[in-house]
Scaffold this active site. Structure first.
Site, PDB file in Angstrom:
ATOM      1  N   GLU A 152       3.286  -9.820   5.131  1.00 34.68           N
ATOM      2  CA  GLU A 152       1.829  -9.842   5.684  1.00 34.68           C
ATOM      3  C   GLU A 152       1.922 -10.793   6.669  1.00 34.68           C
ATOM      4  OE1 GLU A 152      -0.928  -8.494   2.412  1.00 34.68           O
ATOM      5  OE2 GLU A 152      -0.699 -10.524   2.079  1.00 34.68           O
ATOM      6  N   GLU A 161      -2.710 -16.755   1.535  1.00 39.70           N
ATOM      7  CA  GLU A 161      -3.917 -17.775   1.151  1.00 39.70           C
ATOM      8  C   GLU A 161      -3.616 -18.700   0.207  1.00 39.70           C
ATOM      9  OE1 GLU A 161      -6.519 -14.626   0.519  1.00 39.70           O
ATOM     10  OE2 GLU A 161      -6.577 -14.193   2.742  1.00 39.70           O
ATOM     11  N   TRP A 201      -8.680  -7.109  -4.028  1.00 34.17           N
ATOM     12  CA  TRP A 201      -9.991  -7.458  -3.844  1.00 34.17           C
ATOM     13  C   TRP A 201     -10.307  -8.944  -3.628  1.00 34.17           C
ATOM     14  CZ3 TRP A 201     -12.689  -4.393  -8.490  1.00 34.17           C
ATOM     15  CH2 TRP A 201     -12.370  -3.105  -8.087  1.00 34.17           C
ATOM     16  N   GLY A 238      -6.913 -10.292   7.454  1.00 29.93           N
ATOM     17  CA  GLY A 238      -8.247 -10.501   7.400  1.00 29.93           C
ATOM     18  C   GLY A 238      -8.830 -10.650   8.884  1.00 29.93           C
ATOM     19  N   GLY A 278      -6.136  -5.547   1.807  1.00 35.32           N
ATOM     20  CA  GLY A 278      -7.334  -6.398   1.433  1.00 35.32           C
ATOM     21  C   GLY A 278      -8.757  -5.949   1.467  1.00 35.32           C
ATOM     22  N   GLY A 279      -9.279  -6.223   2.636  1.00 34.34           N
ATOM     23  CA  GLY A 279     -10.792  -6.134   2.931  1.00 34.34           C
ATOM     24  C   GLY A 279     -11.098  -4.367   2.786  1.00 34.34           C
TER      25      GLY A 279
END
Ligand code: PEP
Length: 258
Positions: A168, A98, A10, A174, A235-236
């Site tokens: 990834e 990230e 999330w 993203g 993710g999203g």
């Protein structure tokens, strides 16, 4: 074909009420499924207890998005692996791109976090993946090999067996741009080959290697249909219950089709 693993990340989204709604909605949607796929949800730290409580009575697990490389003490703002274990958390993402980019997380730091998680019987979900310029320059295998070896290959066999790897590609996270199934398969097979060389073929087969990077309800089935793609780190699309549930269904279908 082995069963799949789907993990929702999330990131730093939602507030308590929205987190409660989303977790409850996912729980309700999958509670009557006779799921073979393993599912985990990784909310921000403040909502972890909410998710561990729900996970206790559901067919999914709770995961964290990060942990400290230290045990305890004067590390303001940090959360230890032991704290996560005491909450009943099962998985923890480490080395997300990230965190590597924004918080300078090196392979060495990732390796220390992995050790802390394993010591607490948590499953580290260790992310690796190349930048766009690495792929353009044809360095993607080299970059991923270094990340995997330096973050994980210090582990003894009986510790490595608890690790999940997530490939990834940074250019796909993203961005709405997904690796093609062929690109994902090729890199997953490469990573599995590294694991085989170091830990043997049984370990290579058993190791879960997830794909992450703009995986969504539309492309999940095609990505998961590769025998080398053992599921996804999402993710999203994990922020919308209906999309996340469709991805879980795609994981189920990909196994039953093979
Ligand atoms: C991620 O952050 O791990 C991820 C895969 O994000 P997204 O699915 O949004 O690309």
């Amino acid at each position: 074909m082995k069963t799949k693993l789907v993990i929702g990340n999330w990131k730093m989204n939602l507030d308590f009420g929205a987190a409660e709604d989303l977790a409850t909605s996912i729980q309700e949607a999958i509670e009557n499924f006779n799921l073979k796929t393993e599912v985990a949800i990784c909310p921000p730290f403040p909502f972890l207890e909410l998710v561990t409580d729900l996970a206790d009575e559901s067919n999914f697990y709770a995961g964290a998005q990060n942990c400290s490389q230290y045990d305890n003490g004067a590390y303001t703002g940090e959360v230890s692996a032991a704290m996560l274990a005491s909450l009943g958390v099962n998985f923890c993402i480490v080395g997300h791109s990230e965190r590597r980019k924004l918080f300078n997380e090196s392979n060495e730091v990732v390796a220390r976090k992995v050790d802390k998680l394993i010591a607490e019987d948590l499953i580290p979900v260790v992310c690796c993946g190349e930048q766009l310029e690495d792929r353009k320059a044809g360095r993607h295998f080299e970059v991923v090999e270094k990340q995997v070896k330096e973050s994980l290959f210090h582990l003894a066999k009986n510790d490595f067996e608890h690790v999940v790897i997530a490939y990834e590609p940074v250019w796909a996270i993203g961005t709405g741009e997904t690796a093609t199934p062929a690109q994902a398969s090729e890199m997953h097979a490469f990573i599995r080959g590294l694991v085989e060389k170091k830990y043997g073929s049984e370990m290579a087969y058993n190791t879960y290697i997830l794909y992450g990077g703009s995986c969504n309800a539309k492309n999940a089935l095609e990505l998961f249909s590769s025998p080398d793609v053992d599921g996804g780190l999402i993710g999203g699309a994990s922020l919308k219950s209906a999309d996340f549930v469709e991805i879980i269904e795609a994981a189920e279908t990909s196994v039953s089709e093979n």
